[in-house]
Scaffold this active site. Structure first.
Site, PDB file in Angstrom:
ATOM      1  N   ASP A 289       0.799  -1.359  -0.038  1.00 20.17           N
ATOM      2  CA  ASP A 289       0.029   0.038  -0.039  1.00 20.17           C
ATOM      3  C   ASP A 289       0.864   1.248   0.062  1.00 20.17           C
ATOM      4  O   ASP A 289       1.858   1.389   0.764  1.00 20.17           O
ATOM      5  CB  ASP A 289      -0.629   0.027   1.067  1.00 20.17           C
ATOM      6  CG  ASP A 289      -2.408   0.373   0.897  1.00 20.17           C
ATOM      7  OD1 ASP A 289      -2.597   1.320   0.037  1.00 20.17           O
ATOM      8  OD2 ASP A 289      -3.297  -0.590   1.188  1.00 20.17           O
TER       9      ASP A 289
ATOM     10  N   ASP B 207      -3.219   4.548  -2.424  1.00 17.44           N
ATOM     11  CA  ASP B 207      -4.205   5.375  -1.501  1.00 17.44           C
ATOM     12  C   ASP B 207      -4.440   6.469  -2.244  1.00 17.44           C
ATOM     13  O   ASP B 207      -3.863   7.415  -2.336  1.00 17.44           O
ATOM     14  CB  ASP B 207      -3.789   5.138  -0.219  1.00 17.44           C
ATOM     15  CG  ASP B 207      -5.038   5.496   0.754  1.00 17.44           C
ATOM     16  OD1 ASP B 207      -6.088   4.699   0.693  1.00 17.44           O
ATOM     17  OD2 ASP B 207      -5.031   6.395   1.288  1.00 17.44           O
TER      18      ASP B 207
ATOM     19  N   GLU C 165      -6.384   3.887  -6.147  1.00 19.76           N
ATOM     20  CA  GLU C 165      -7.650   4.204  -5.563  1.00 19.76           C
ATOM     21  C   GLU C 165      -7.958   5.547  -5.976  1.00 19.76           C
ATOM     22  O   GLU C 165      -7.192   6.543  -5.538  1.00 19.76           O
ATOM     23  CB  GLU C 165      -7.845   4.116  -3.928  1.00 19.76           C
ATOM     24  CG  GLU C 165      -8.914   3.938  -3.363  1.00 19.76           C
ATOM     25  CD  GLU C 165      -8.955   4.365  -2.185  1.00 19.76           C
ATOM     26  OE1 GLU C 165      -9.893   3.725  -1.393  1.00 19.76           O
ATOM     27  OE2 GLU C 165      -7.931   5.065  -1.314  1.00 19.76           O
TER      28      GLU C 165
ATOM     29  N   HIS D 227     -11.305  -3.404   2.765  1.00 18.72           N
ATOM     30  CA  HIS D 227     -11.051  -3.005   3.894  1.00 18.72           C
ATOM     31  C   HIS D 227     -11.833  -1.625   4.104  1.00 18.72           C
ATOM     32  O   HIS D 227     -12.394  -1.508   5.418  1.00 18.72           O
ATOM     33  CB  HIS D 227      -9.689  -2.706   4.338  1.00 18.72           C
ATOM     34  CG  HIS D 227      -9.083  -1.503   3.624  1.00 18.72           C
ATOM     35  ND1 HIS D 227      -8.690  -1.685   2.261  1.00 18.72           N
ATOM     36  CD2 HIS D 227      -8.550  -0.391   3.999  1.00 18.72           C
ATOM     37  CE1 HIS D 227      -8.296  -0.479   1.919  1.00 18.72           C
ATOM     38  NE2 HIS D 227      -8.340   0.312   2.920  1.00 18.72           N
ATOM     39  N   ASP D 228     -12.597  -0.955   3.074  1.00 19.67           N
ATOM     40  CA  ASP D 228     -13.153   0.295   3.474  1.00 19.67           C
ATOM     41  C   ASP D 228     -14.827  -0.112   3.164  1.00 19.67           C
ATOM     42  O   ASP D 228     -15.612   1.031   3.144  1.00 19.67           O
ATOM     43  CB  ASP D 228     -12.816   1.372   2.544  1.00 19.67           C
ATOM     44  CG  ASP D 228     -11.452   1.870   2.864  1.00 19.67           C
ATOM     45  OD1 ASP D 228     -11.220   1.807   4.309  1.00 19.67           O
ATOM     46  OD2 ASP D 228     -10.952   2.480   2.276  1.00 19.67           O
TER      47      ASP D 228
END
Length: 556
Positions: A100, A200, A254, A323-324
């Site tokens: 990440d 991210d 993302e 995870h979100d």
């Protein structure tokens, strides 16, 4: 459709949220050695790539997305030696590891922010500092976690920008020195042998000059200015050129508030990323505010995902949760009577669309949302912030008023510990878990799924093999059939090569009742490639599908 063969198009990605995956030392927090101990499970699923959520040094205000040292491992997760062992173990199994990358912001504990606060050696311009007395922020931008996007620093006497938590200060990417430091750090990790990055909120790195006010009617005020900002494309192209373009990597960004046209700029053949995560399909059940759910139907989901299948100039990433996001059987299907069937149906969708499929830990066993009953149970900054903001505004008097919404939407649904077996704390830890274990763990766990030859887990393994064996499911064109049908999602995948044309028909019943439909393609339905029910009946053009039934046919 981009049919150039590459390993990351044919790969299956397994996402690991390390804090909740497996705890090896009994402190209640998952760790790197715990990941190593469970790699056999990931390998047995057929995954080719592991996406590891942040394990860097961090005060953990946002579970690692607030990084204080990019070149160190957070002590709860282990050491750099543990991480190096993990990388070696992953590679020894023929898998790859992507990390990440969080570079829109850093923790306010980061050395750069400390130096910026102190005005040391030109570091002030590493972040966005503006005059303000704390009462009136420099603009009306909101944080994605609720409240103003500005925080007054008493030591400096100014306010700094944070599009997320106040402990996550936004980096000023217009400063070339910031970019140089970021690229140097990325190359450091690439030299250590990683296989790419998940980046991210990477399309937020460019903010417009003057930081103008945003539309106050937007739930996330200011997003029209800071998403896909004026230099976002240029900065990402520079990043690629200076870092991962020199390596055989996989990159996925993302991207917040991105449409197909903008996404194509990022992921086309000349774009800076291989693929991206968009959110359009994640908003079909969301109203104009976080605490305002919206009714959705299958035609909405079909329309959005089909648009991305056919209109994107580039390669798709395929995900239904992470995870979100909430658990998929609770969100898009049935986490009760038909949890098994609907979990398999959603897996069929994921593995038969065009793009690289991402499987989030626990998805492969049909984990469900948690029945949250108080705000005190939650850890998620977004959920807590949104509820507290509504309470402060007088819109909500008690948690019970929004309990159903939080149960449906909270990011903590995906962060409850992985359910390995029927023992205490689901085999995740010998200690007290950092977040509550879902009470259904005695039924829903890996060990039980291993014993059950008809489990969701076994079906995922079958789907991985089916995708590996059928190029049409990877590189074939997509055509939506019966778009207005409210229960059935049907589509054709077609691949023409020098060897001829391969076609498959995918039919999915998103309803808890038997559904009948007439479909011209069904008259050509031949061998069943994969299905989530036994004894699939023959068809002569009329399809009768059982609750949450999924079928994939070869077309003759």
């Amino acid at each position: 459709m981009d049919r150039e063969r590459t390993w990351w198009k044919e790969a299956v990605v397994y996402q690991i949220y390390p804090k909740s995956f497996n705890d090896s030392d009994g402190d209640g927090v998952g760790d790197l050695q715990g990941v190593i101990d469970r790699l056999d499970h990931v390998e047995s699923l057929g995954a080719d790539v592991i996406w590891l959520n942040p394990v860097y040094e961090s005060p953990q205000a946002d579970n690692g997305y607030d990084i204080s040292d990019y070149r160190a491992i957070h002590e709860e997760y282990g050491t750099m030696e543990d991480w190096e062992d993990l990388l070696a173990e992953v590679h020894d199994r023929g898998m790859r590891l992507i990390m990440d990358l969080v570079v829109n912001h850093t923790s306010t504990d980061h050395e750069w922010f400390r130096k910026s606060r102190e005005g040391e050696d030109g570091y002030r311009e590493y972040y966005y500092w503006r005059d303000g007395d704390g009462e009136e922020p420099p603009n009306n931008w909101k944080s994605g976690f609720g409240g103003s996007a500005w925080e007054r620093d008493e030591e400096v006497g100014e306010q700094y920008l944070h599009l997320f938590d106040r402990t996550q200060a936004d980096l000023n990417w217009d400063n070339a020195e910031v970019r140089e430091d970021v690229y140097e750090m990325m190359n450091w990790w690439l030299e250590k042998g990683i296989d790419g990055f998940r980046m991210d909120v990477v399309n937020l790195v460019s903010k417009p000059e003057g930081l103008p006010d945003g539309d106050p009617e937007q739930d996330w005020t200011g997003i029209e200015h800071f998403a896909n900002g004026p230099n976002a494309q240029a900065y990402l192209e520079e990043m690629a050129e200076r870092t991962y373009d020199d390596y055989d990597t996989m990159t996925v960004g993302e991207c917040v508030d991105v449409d197909v046209e903008t996404a194509s700029d990022y992921v086309s053949a000349d774009g800076p990323m291989d693929m991206l995560f968009h959110f359009e399909h994640m908003f079909v059940d969301v109203g104009d505010r976080w605490l305002s759910p919206a009714e959705w139907d299958l035609t909405d989901l079909k329309a959005v995902m089909s648009h991305w299948q056919t209109e994107l100039d580039g390669w798709n990433s395929l995900y239904l949760t992470n995870h979100d996001q909430p658990r998929i059987v609770s969100r898009f299907a049935d986490d009760g009577e038909y949890r098994r069937e609907s979990g398999k149906l959603l897996a069929t969708l994921l593995f038969t669309l065009s793009g690289t499929p991402y499987v989030y830990q626990g998805q492969e066993i049909g984990m469900t949302n948690y029945p949250w009953s108080s705000l005190d149970e939650l850890d998620d900054l977004q959920s807590i912030g949104k509820v507290e903001e509504a309470m402060e505004a007088g819109e909500v008097d008690a948690f019970e008023e929004v309990q159903d919404i939080v149960r449906a939407r909270s990011r903590d649904n995906a962060r409850t510990p992985m359910q390995w077996d029927e023992s205490e704390h689901a085999g995740f830890t010998d200690g007290d878990p950092w977040l509550a274990v879902n009470p259904d763990y005695e039924e829903v766990n890996v060990a039980a799924a291993e014993r059950d030859g008809d489990s969701i887990l076994q079906y995922y393994r079958t789907l991985v093999d089916v995708r590996d064996e059928n190029d049409v499911l990877v590189y074939g064109d997509y055509q939506l059939l019966i778009p207005d049908h409210e229960e059935l999602w049907a589509y054709r995948r077609t691949l023409t090569t020098d060897g001829g044309t391969d076609e498959v028909l995918v039919v999915l019943n998103f309803d808890d009742t038997e559904t009948v439909a007439t479909l011209d393609d069904a008259e050509r339905a031949g061998e069943v490639v994969v299905a989530n029910y036994d004894e699939v009946p023959t068809t002569d053009g009329v399809l009768t599908l059982r609750p949450y039934e999924a079928r994939v046919y070869e077309l003759e």
